[in-house]
Design an enzyme around this catalytic site. Structure first.
Site, mmCIF file in Angstrom:
data_model
loop_
_atom_site.group_PDB
_atom_site.id
_atom_site.type_symbol
_atom_site.label_atom_id
_atom_site.label_comp_id
_atom_site.label_asym_id
_atom_site.label_seq_id
_atom_site.Cartn_x
_atom_site.Cartn_y
_atom_site.Cartn_z
ATOM 1 N N LYS A 267 0.812 -1.228 0.000
ATOM 2 C CA LYS A 267 0.000 0.000 0.000
ATOM 3 C C LYS A 267 0.846 1.279 0.000
ATOM 4 O O LYS A 267 0.455 2.272 -0.587
ATOM 5 C CB LYS A 267 -0.922 0.024 1.228
ATOM 6 N N ARG A 347 2.183 0.582 20.570
ATOM 7 C CA ARG A 347 3.264 -0.150 21.235
ATOM 8 C C ARG A 347 4.585 0.611 21.042
ATOM 9 O O ARG A 347 5.296 0.863 21.976
ATOM 10 C CB ARG A 347 3.335 -1.550 20.588
HETATM 11 P P1 NAP Z 1 0.546 -2.293 9.950
HETATM 12 O O1 NAP Z 1 0.876 -1.114 9.102
HETATM 13 O O2 NAP Z 1 1.488 -3.443 9.992
HETATM 14 O O3 NAP Z 1 0.378 -1.745 11.459
HETATM 15 C C1 NAP Z 1 0.086 -2.605 12.512
HETATM 16 C C2 NAP Z 1 0.024 -1.815 13.818
HETATM 17 O O4 NAP Z 1 -0.363 -2.753 14.824
HETATM 18 C C3 NAP Z 1 1.354 -1.198 14.247
HETATM 19 O O5 NAP Z 1 1.109 0.027 14.888
HETATM 20 C C4 NAP Z 1 1.893 -2.235 15.237
HETATM 21 O O6 NAP Z 1 2.652 -1.673 16.290
HETATM 22 C C5 NAP Z 1 0.612 -2.750 15.856
HETATM 23 N N1 NAP Z 1 0.797 -4.127 16.347
HETATM 24 C C6 NAP Z 1 1.022 -5.230 15.585
HETATM 25 N N2 NAP Z 1 1.112 -6.305 16.388
HETATM 26 C C7 NAP Z 1 0.974 -5.860 17.664
HETATM 27 C C8 NAP Z 1 0.969 -6.497 18.933
HETATM 28 N N3 NAP Z 1 1.150 -7.810 19.053
HETATM 29 N N4 NAP Z 1 0.773 -5.737 20.032
HETATM 30 C C9 NAP Z 1 0.604 -4.406 19.925
HETATM 31 N N5 NAP Z 1 0.577 -3.749 18.774
HETATM 32 C C10 NAP Z 1 0.760 -4.465 17.639
HETATM 33 O O7 NAP Z 1 -0.867 -2.904 9.576
HETATM 34 P P2 NAP Z 1 -2.127 -2.155 8.945
HETATM 35 O O8 NAP Z 1 -2.031 -2.158 7.466
HETATM 36 O O9 NAP Z 1 -2.336 -0.854 9.642
HETATM 37 O O10 NAP Z 1 -3.311 -3.170 9.305
HETATM 38 C C11 NAP Z 1 -3.676 -3.348 10.660
HETATM 39 C C12 NAP Z 1 -4.866 -4.289 10.776
HETATM 40 O O11 NAP Z 1 -6.007 -3.727 10.158
HETATM 41 C C13 NAP Z 1 -4.647 -5.650 10.115
HETATM 42 O O12 NAP Z 1 -5.149 -6.637 10.988
HETATM 43 C C14 NAP Z 1 -5.482 -5.576 8.856
HETATM 44 O O13 NAP Z 1 -5.958 -6.842 8.462
HETATM 45 C C15 NAP Z 1 -6.628 -4.688 9.320
HETATM 46 N N6 NAP Z 1 -7.305 -3.985 8.200
HETATM 47 C C16 NAP Z 1 -8.628 -4.202 8.057
HETATM 48 C C17 NAP Z 1 -9.317 -3.561 7.037
HETATM 49 C C18 NAP Z 1 -10.795 -3.796 6.900
HETATM 50 O O14 NAP Z 1 -11.350 -3.564 5.804
HETATM 51 N N7 NAP Z 1 -11.476 -4.194 7.954
HETATM 52 C C19 NAP Z 1 -8.640 -2.712 6.135
HETATM 53 C C20 NAP Z 1 -7.264 -2.491 6.338
HETATM 54 C C21 NAP Z 1 -6.592 -3.140 7.388
HETATM 55 P P3 NAP Z 1 4.221 -1.309 16.115
HETATM 56 O O15 NAP Z 1 4.238 0.028 15.419
HETATM 57 O O16 NAP Z 1 4.719 -1.229 17.515
HETATM 58 O O17 NAP Z 1 4.815 -2.425 15.314
#
Ligand code: NAP
Length: 460
Positions: A267, A347
């Site tokens: 993305k 975090r």
């Molecule tokens: P990303 O850019 O990888 O960001 C993930 C975030 O979650 C980071 O801030 C990370 O913290 C935090 N994190 C990950 N594992 C963690 C843990 N065990 N404990 C605490 N914090 C944790 O991912 P993203 O693209 O934003 O997506 C995030 C989620 O949204 C995913 O599950 C994705 O499937 C979902 N999503 C859903 C939709 C929908 O249509 N419903 C659309 C888009 C995304 P750090 O910065 O400390 O690593």
């Protein structure tokens, strides 16, 4: 392509009438013009319909005429504003090839001077064309399968261009075959292998897909292909599980790919490879939708709409976003648009601080959530996904009346949402975000507005 109904869209003065007549002659087909059908129906000229009944009535008549157009292989020429109405796009797209005729505003102004048609804005002709075209550009792009620029071409040259498209289809045969083979080398299901074999041998199916790595778990192909079937669009949506978005995009246009959903980890990294990025997507710093037309790639972000729309009428002032990744950026943008005072807690606090600085929000560690007493909590971390039974916030913050939005959508009832419901909170599941972002993405990539209830039913 040759055995499809052909629909010509675009501003008046781009050559729809002339090219329709030439195509009818070359292809031995009949043709019709939606404006003429409206005039026949009303017993008046378009200018008189506008002045006597107003534009609203004209648009109603236009919708009725387009809805009842015959489905056979005729050439249909449409009024300049017809595809601004997504209902018309859905009717026109049925078993059709949609051709967007475009031209330079100066050329259009010259061609239509003296046509006797009323001005839409009261401005000088070229200025009016330029501004109306700018307003309509996204609707034309979304509704069309192919764009033909008639500015410097003679009608015969434009017809040759269209005939070549009808013969060879979208993209170049070799590039298309190579890319489909590359997809077939990924872990796609057996049935998809067979569908792609059929598509490889045909030149009349427009390709769409999800670009990510990994992305095989995505349910998007199932939903998109059902929608294509229902709207009778000659198109197919597949999985593009590819490691390098730049390499993929270089091949996509030649392979006749028309639109992409983009997911992790591309993305953000796809942005430098795009021809244009919409303002909201560049502010968020992530693109999840790419429209490909005329060798150009246009990037959009529909994730923020997936947060914004389910919050309609939600109320409350203080919001907390848990997480600071790409999804959190889309949430921060949406909450800013809804006027919330937002805290981004993560975090890794430094990441939260960097994101908060971009959206005028506050930042801190996740532990801060208890003292903030938020009206809205948005979880953008993957905590709670699959078999993960954890909850990303302390239970004490889940007070009655608090609204809890979970991005995680597998499972639909996450541990966070179950706990929130038990404590009297209002909940918004990640499936709602998925549904709203998909509806917006489908509109951008096809011009058709699917009712969100329909996508909801398909997912249940
Ligand atoms: P990303 O850019 O990888 O960001 C993930 C975030 O979650 C980071 O801030 C990370 O913290 C935090 N994190 C990950 N594992 C963690 C843990 N065990 N404990 C605490 N914090 C944790 O991912 P993203 O693209 O934003 O997506 C995030 C989620 O949204 C995913 O599950 C994705 O499937 C979902 N999503 C859903 C939709 C929908 O249509 N419903 C659309 C888009 C995304 P750090 O910065 O400390 O690593």
């Amino acid at each position: 392509m040759a055995d499809r109904r052909i629909v010509l869209i675009g501003y008046r003065g781009t050559g729809k009438t002339t090219l329709s007549a030439l195509l009818q002659e070359r292809l031995g087909r009949t043709g019709t013009d939606t404006d003429h059908l409206i005039e026949e129906k009303a017993g008046r000229a378009i200018a008189d319909i506008f002045s006597e009944y107003g534009e609203q009535r004209f648009r109603e008549m236009e919708e009725e005429v387009i809805r009842t157009l015959p489905g056979d292989m005729m050439i249909i020429s449409t009024g300049g504003g017809a595809v601004l109405n997504p209902v018309n796009v859905a009717s026109l797209r049925r078993d059709s090839l949609m051709i967007y005729l475009d031209a330079d505003p100066g050329v259009i102004a010259e061609r239509i001077s003296g046509s006797g048609r009323p001005s839409l804005t009261g401005r000088p002709p070229e200025e009016e064309v330029r501004s109306v075209l700018a307003d309509r550009l996204s609707a034309y792009r979304s509704a069309a399968d192919v764009r033909v620029d008639t500015s410097a071409a003679s009608p015969d040259e434009s017809v040759i261009e269209i005939m070549a498209y009808l013969t060879h289809g979208p993209g170049k045969a070799d590039a298309r075959s190579d890319l489909i083979s590359a997809v077939q080398n990924t872990q796609i299901p057996q049935t998809e292998q067979q569908i792609l074999d059929i598509i490889k041998a045909r030149n009349d199916i427009i390709l769409y897909g999800i670009l990510g790595n990994p992305c095989m778990h995505s349910l998007s192909p199932r939903i998109w292909n059902r929608l294509f079937h229902e709207y009778r669009m000659p198109a197919h949506y597949t999985w593009f599980e590819m490691p390098d978005p730049g390499v993929f995009l270089e091949r996509a246009s030649d392979a006749g790919i028309r639109g992409l959903s983009v997911t992790i980890p591309h993305k953000e990294t796809i942005i430098p490879y795009l021809s244009e990025v919409r303002h909201d997507a560049s502010t968020i710093g992530a693109v999840n939708t790419v429209l490909i037309q005329d060798g150009k790639t246009f990037g959009y972000n529909t994730d923020w709409k997936g947060v914004y729309r389910p919050l309609e009428g939600a109320g409350g002032e203080k919001a907390v976003i848990i997480g600071a990744g790409g999804g959190a950026a889309a949430a921060a943008y949406a909450l800013d648009m809804r006027g919330y005072s937002t805290y981004i807690l993560n975090r890794t606090v430094e990441r939260a601080e960097n994101l908060a600085a971009r959206f005028g929000a506050e930042a801190g560690p996740v532990s801060l959530v208890e003292s903030l007493r938020p009206d809205l909590i948005v979880n953008t971390t993957p905590i709670g996904m699959g078999n993960d039974s954890r909850i990303p916030v302390p239970l004490s913050v889940l007070k009655p009346g608090v609204r809890v939005f979970d991005f995680v959508y597998t499972p639909a009832d996450t541990p966070l949402l179950r706990a929130a419901l038990e404590r009297g909170c209002f909940v918004i599941p990640g499936t709602e975000m998925f549904i709203h972002q998909l509806a917006e993405q489908f509109k951008i990539l096809t011009g058709i507005e699917v009712p969100t209830n329909h996508i909801r039913e398909m997912m249940s």
